[in-house]
Write a protein that holds these residues in place. Structure first.
Motif, PDB file in Angstrom:
ATOM      1  N   TRP A   1      -1.570  43.166  13.522  1.00  0.00           N
ATOM      2  CA  TRP A   1      -0.264  44.077  13.865  1.00  0.00           C
ATOM      3  C   TRP A   1       0.634  45.513  13.312  1.00  0.00           C
ATOM      4  CZ3 TRP A   1       2.443  42.264  18.254  1.00  0.00           C
ATOM      5  CH2 TRP A   1       3.449  43.265  18.882  1.00  0.00           C
TER       6      TRP A   1
ATOM      7  N   THR B   1      -1.741  36.889  18.791  1.00  0.00           N
ATOM      8  CA  THR B   1      -0.666  37.514  18.812  1.00  0.00           C
ATOM      9  C   THR B   1       0.374  36.894  20.217  1.00  0.00           C
ATOM     10  OG1 THR B   1      -0.179  39.014  17.250  1.00  0.00           O
ATOM     11  CG2 THR B   1       1.533  38.947  18.461  1.00  0.00           C
TER      12      THR B   1
ATOM     13  N   LEU C   1       8.761  45.057  20.833  1.00  0.00           N
ATOM     14  CA  LEU C   1       8.342  44.925  19.949  1.00  0.00           C
ATOM     15  C   LEU C   1       7.580  45.454  19.152  1.00  0.00           C
ATOM     16  CD1 LEU C   1       6.857  40.928  21.382  1.00  0.00           C
ATOM     17  CD2 LEU C   1       9.216  41.546  19.969  1.00  0.00           C
TER      18      LEU C   1
ATOM     19  N   HIS D   1       6.630  34.264  20.786  1.00  0.00           N
ATOM     20  CA  HIS D   1       6.866  33.845  19.244  1.00  0.00           C
ATOM     21  C   HIS D   1       7.450  34.843  18.369  1.00  0.00           C
ATOM     22  CE1 HIS D   1       5.972  32.570  14.856  1.00  0.00           C
ATOM     23  NE2 HIS D   1       6.518  31.570  15.580  1.00  0.00           N
ATOM     24  N   ARG D   2       6.781  35.852  18.956  1.00  0.00           N
ATOM     25  CA  ARG D   2       7.398  37.269  18.280  1.00  0.00           C
ATOM     26  C   ARG D   2       9.151  38.207  18.555  1.00  0.00           C
ATOM     27  NH1 ARG D   2       3.976  40.573  14.632  1.00  0.00           N
ATOM     28  NH2 ARG D   2       4.954  41.783  13.759  1.00  0.00           N
TER      29      ARG D   2
ATOM     30  N   THR E   1       9.223  46.922  15.749  1.00  0.00           N
ATOM     31  CA  THR E   1       8.652  46.615  14.343  1.00  0.00           C
ATOM     32  C   THR E   1       7.670  48.338  13.816  1.00  0.00           C
ATOM     33  OG1 THR E   1       7.219  46.440  15.821  1.00  0.00           O
ATOM     34  CG2 THR E   1       8.134  44.946  14.407  1.00  0.00           C
TER      35      THR E   1
END
Length: 287
Positions: free
Chosen positions: A90, A179, A114, A183-184, A118
């Motif tokens: 990722w 991915t 996301l 969930h992330r 990040t």
């Protein structure tokens, strides 16, 4: 004079099968079907008065839309059908190219949140094709959603034998990582993620007979989840237990945790958005 039919839009992915499979549409209601982006456009242009639409479009158009107070397509943790396929980790997607589906505005917005949260800056491009096809064409990541994403996840990680716990399903195989964006999101926020709500135009609230039919259908679908799963597993070409696990993960009532997740997503994707409104007066009908 007979009133004009009330038009509704339905997105019949497998993830809403427990709500829609047993729906008996009452008289005076017309149904139009399509993918999320089509139903978003139909609702916003007034072609339909209610639809199960992408959560982000509800957020962006909260000035003209309200949502049913007790219906959603939400999940706490993995969803299995909103996936980013990639071969690099990722964090190494920074500076890369990610292919986006044209079918879902919410999933694209979630991916953007996301990546931003990040610190991963990547170029997002529209491209259609399977995940592996687009990876082989040189994309560093591929966003896939819905039934196609579920099938392609299983194509990558399967077959999954009976000895594997459904709580420990794989997300990596043969150099490809899948991915799960829901969930992330849960790891980031601790909240469920609401992918869709049942939104209606504030100037055209749904008839009570339709809401009653939807609630009856949901109760039947959840109560017969094994039958629903078996039917859709055959259509998808997937093991029945995988589809049943997929469906029982979903939260089909827009409860307080789901609203918290929706509110946090709204703040992240559109700061200063109009207040989100829910038709609280529609709660009275049962079941």
């Amino acid at each position: 004079m007979t009133p004009a039919p009330y038009p509704i839009g339905l997105i019949h992915y497998t993830n809403v099968a427990p709500i829609l499979d047993y729906l008996q549409v009452p008289g005076g209601v017309d149904v139009i079907r399509g993918v999320p982006t089509q139903m978003n456009e139909a609702l916003l242009t007034g072609r339909v008065s209610m639809a199960n639409i992408s959560a982000v479009e509800f957020i962006r158009n909260a000035d003209v839309l309200s949502a049913l107070p007790d219906f959603s397509v939400s999940v706490l943790g993995a969803v299995y059908s909103v996936n980013l396929f990639h071969r690099r980790p990722w964090g190494d997607l920074r500076g890369g190219r990610i292919a986006l589906t044209a079918q879902s505005a919410t999933s694209v917005a979630l991916l953007e949140v996301l990546l931003r949260e990040t610190g991963v800056q990547a170029t997002l491009e529209r491209a259609e094709g399977s995940a592996l096809e687009l990876l082989d064409q040189g994309y560093d990541g591929v966003l896939r959603i819905g039934d196609d994403a579920l099938r392609e996840w299983y194509d990558v990680v399967g077959p999954i034998g009976e000895e594997v716990s459904m709580l420990d399903l794989p997300h990596q195989k043969h150099g490809v990582t899948v991915t799960d964006l829901a969930h992330r999101w849960f790891v980031l926020t601790g909240h469920p993620f609401a992918f869709a709500v049942w939104a209606y135009r504030k100037d055209a609230p749904p008839p009570h007979a339709l809401l009653q039919a939807m609630r009856v259908s949901r109760r039947a679908g959840i109560g017969q989840l094994a039958e629903v799963s078996e039917r859709h597993a055959r259509r998808l070409g997937l093991p029945e237990r995988v589809v049943q696990h997929y469906l029982w993960n979903f939260r089909y009532h827009l409860e307080a945790p789901d609203r918290l997740g929706l509110a946090e997503f709204a703040d992240k994707v559109l700061p200063g958005h109009a207040p989100l409104e829910f038709g609280t007066g529609l709660h009275a009908l049962t079941p």
